[in-house]
Design an enzyme around this catalytic site. Structure first.
Site, PDB file in Angstrom:
ATOM      1  N   SER A 155       0.801  -1.235   0.000  1.00 28.93           N
ATOM      2  CA  SER A 155       0.000   0.000   0.000  1.00 28.93           C
ATOM      3  C   SER A 155       0.828   1.275   0.000  1.00 28.93           C
ATOM      4  O   SER A 155       0.253   2.356  -0.176  1.00 28.93           O
ATOM      5  CB  SER A 155      -0.934   0.023   1.204  1.00 28.93           C
ATOM      6  OG  SER A 155      -2.087  -0.700   0.910  1.00 28.93           O
ATOM      7  N   LYS A 160       0.286   3.451  -2.917  1.00 26.83           N
ATOM      8  CA  LYS A 160      -0.931   4.273  -3.058  1.00 26.83           C
ATOM      9  C   LYS A 160      -0.624   5.766  -3.003  1.00 26.83           C
ATOM     10  O   LYS A 160      -1.337   6.583  -3.586  1.00 26.83           O
ATOM     11  CB  LYS A 160      -1.959   3.862  -1.984  1.00 26.83           C
ATOM     12  CG  LYS A 160      -2.487   2.451  -2.236  1.00 26.83           C
ATOM     13  CD  LYS A 160      -3.358   1.881  -1.130  1.00 26.83           C
ATOM     14  CE  LYS A 160      -3.812   0.468  -1.562  1.00 26.83           C
ATOM     15  NZ  LYS A 160      -4.303  -0.384  -0.530  1.00 26.83           N
ATOM     16  N   TYR A 212      -3.919  -2.926 -10.305  1.00 28.23           N
ATOM     17  CA  TYR A 212      -3.814  -2.732  -8.852  1.00 28.23           C
ATOM     18  C   TYR A 212      -2.892  -3.791  -8.233  1.00 28.23           C
ATOM     19  O   TYR A 212      -2.023  -3.478  -7.423  1.00 28.23           O
ATOM     20  CB  TYR A 212      -5.217  -2.779  -8.228  1.00 28.23           C
ATOM     21  CG  TYR A 212      -5.189  -2.716  -6.728  1.00 28.23           C
ATOM     22  CD1 TYR A 212      -5.008  -1.502  -6.062  1.00 28.23           C
ATOM     23  CD2 TYR A 212      -5.306  -3.875  -5.958  1.00 28.23           C
ATOM     24  CE1 TYR A 212      -4.965  -1.450  -4.671  1.00 28.23           C
ATOM     25  CE2 TYR A 212      -5.266  -3.827  -4.575  1.00 28.23           C
ATOM     26  CZ  TYR A 212      -5.088  -2.617  -3.946  1.00 28.23           C
ATOM     27  OH  TYR A 212      -5.024  -2.572  -2.573  1.00 28.23           O
ATOM     28  N   TYR A 270      -3.738   3.070   8.055  1.00 29.39           N
ATOM     29  CA  TYR A 270      -4.933   2.275   8.324  1.00 29.39           C
ATOM     30  C   TYR A 270      -5.778   2.955   9.403  1.00 29.39           C
ATOM     31  O   TYR A 270      -5.779   4.170   9.522  1.00 29.39           O
ATOM     32  CB  TYR A 270      -4.553   0.824   8.688  1.00 29.39           C
ATOM     33  CG  TYR A 270      -3.638   0.199   7.660  1.00 29.39           C
ATOM     34  CD1 TYR A 270      -4.053   0.071   6.344  1.00 29.39           C
ATOM     35  CD2 TYR A 270      -2.356  -0.222   7.982  1.00 29.39           C
ATOM     36  CE1 TYR A 270      -3.231  -0.493   5.384  1.00 29.39           C
ATOM     37  CE2 TYR A 270      -1.522  -0.784   7.026  1.00 29.39           C
ATOM     38  CZ  TYR A 270      -1.966  -0.909   5.731  1.00 29.39           C
ATOM     39  OH  TYR A 270      -1.150  -1.452   4.784  1.00 29.39           O
ATOM     40  N   VAL A 318       1.210  -3.570   3.976  1.00 28.52           N
ATOM     41  CA  VAL A 318       1.212  -4.838   4.711  1.00 28.52           C
ATOM     42  C   VAL A 318       2.484  -5.656   4.479  1.00 28.52           C
ATOM     43  O   VAL A 318       2.680  -6.668   5.133  1.00 28.52           O
ATOM     44  CB  VAL A 318      -0.041  -5.703   4.427  1.00 28.52           C
ATOM     45  CG1 VAL A 318      -1.302  -5.022   4.919  1.00 28.52           C
ATOM     46  CG2 VAL A 318      -0.148  -6.058   2.952  1.00 28.52           C
TER      47      VAL A 318
HETATM   48  N1  GLU Z   1      -2.274  -5.548  -1.887  1.00 24.88           N
HETATM   49  C1  GLU Z   1      -2.838  -5.401  -0.568  1.00 24.88           C
HETATM   50  C2  GLU Z   1      -4.339  -5.571  -0.634  1.00 24.88           C
HETATM   51  O1  GLU Z   1      -4.926  -5.167  -1.606  1.00 24.88           O
HETATM   52  C3  GLU Z   1      -2.459  -4.054  -0.066  1.00 24.88           C
HETATM   53  C4  GLU Z   1      -2.827  -3.899   1.349  1.00 24.88           C
HETATM   54  C5  GLU Z   1      -1.959  -2.968   2.095  1.00 24.88           C
HETATM   55  O2  GLU Z   1      -0.738  -2.959   1.979  1.00 24.88           O
HETATM   56  O3  GLU Z   1      -2.561  -2.219   2.862  1.00 24.88           O
HETATM   57  O4  GLU Z   1      -4.944  -6.089   0.253  1.00 24.88           O
END
Ligand code: GLU
Length: 303
Positions: free
Chosen positions: A63, A66, A188, A239, A257
């Site tokens: 993430s 992002k 994604y 988060y 994550v």
């Molecule tokens: N690829 C992970 C998902 O889509 C990313 C989650 C993350 O790093 O928060 O669940």
């Protein structure tokens, strides 16, 4: 500031926490990573980078990407993305579906999975190849042409991607996704699979500390847009523990994550820390502690 000595001190102080927490298990390809890994890097505005531990070892960025896709979308389309995604903390897990129905398919922010899917959808519309655009950007800004997708991680995410597929289809039913859902999900998952080290990510994020200026001095974001991305990182980047992160670290940050966290000290530099053991909210236990020690020892925070 003597960054090497500072980083050694921080690494020693957080060593008892390294190996605690739990590496992400819901993406099987991530579960095999060595939980004893720990690395931290600091990059200054001019591109000098120092590190400690496993700071040059590539890990799954997840993430953290992002932040970069949001910046690329703002650079392409300006404010229009905010018609399709909000900028409030969600207070819910990053892959939650429930809020989306109450809020008519508009995700709370660009850093939960639903919001990131909307942002990647925008980037796909504008570039025709969202994940490659992102990878090229990261290679350029980190100065590391070897950055790459990890096909095992992308495949593993796709094989276990029912939740993300549900989010994307649900938003498509509200007209908030423009591209075919399978195409969007592919981009994604490829985006999340990019591997990079703490050094790479600290360097690549420098435009956020440089008020929107890229490594070559050209402008990606306006000063105001860079402020906005940092603000959304501070309020939504870790988060449903963003309040606790702001309290402890006092910097804009984005976690993944894979156990990485990128943090920004606007006007000073960037940090990236990695250790795979996650707390119950999905943030790296040793990573948050290391950033907490950094801002406490240096007094460098946005507060
Ligand atoms: N690829 C992970 C998902 O889509 C990313 C989650 C993350 O790093 O928060 O669940």
């Amino acid at each position: 500031m003597d960054h090497p000595a500072l980083l050694e001190r921080i690494a020693a102080e957080v060593a008892p926490l390294v190996g605690t927490g739990t590496p992400a298990g819901y993406i099987p390809a991530l579960a095999g990573v060595d939980p004893r890994s720990f690395g931290m890097a600091v990059a200054t505005l001019d591109g000098t980078v120092h590190g400690v531990g496993d700071w040059r070892v590539p890990f799954s960025t997840q993430s953290i990407t992002k932040v970069f896709t949001l910046a690329l979308v703002l650079a392409h389309g300006g404010d229009s993305v905010w018609e399709r995604v909000g900028r409030e903390p969600s207070g819910n897990p990053f892959n939650s579906l429930v809020q989306l129905e109450y809020e008519n398919g508009i995700p709370r922010n660009p850093f939960i999975n639903a919001g990131a899917l909307v942002v990647t959808d925008r980037l796909q519309t504008w570039t025709g190849d969202a994940s490659s655009e992102l990878l090229e950007f990261l290679r350029r800004e980190s100065g590391n042409p070897d950055l790459a997708f990890d096909p095992d991680v992308a495949g593993s995410e796709s094989d276990h991607g029912d939740r993300n597929a549900a989010l994307a289809h649900f938003m498509a039913s509200y007209g908030n996704i423009s591209n075919p859902v399978p195409t969007l999900l592919d981009h994604y998952f490829w985006q999340c699979s990019i591997t990079a080290s703490c050094a790479d990510l600290a360097l690549a994020a420098r435009f956020l500390a440089r008020h929107g200026l890229l490594a070559d001095g050209s402008r990606l974001l306006t000063r105001s847009e860079a402020k906005q991305v940092n603000a959304v990182m501070l309020t939504c980047g870790t988060y449903d523990a963003a309040g606790e992160f702001a309290y402890r670290v006092g910097l804009p940050g984005k976690s993944g994550v894979g156990g990485g966290i990128v943090a920004v000290v606007p006007g000073h530099g960037t940090l990236c820390v990695w250790s795979p053991g996650l707390d119950e909210r999905g943030n790296s236990v040793a990573g948050v502690a290391a950033l907490d020690r950094f801002t406490t020892l240096t007094g460098l925070s946005v507060f």
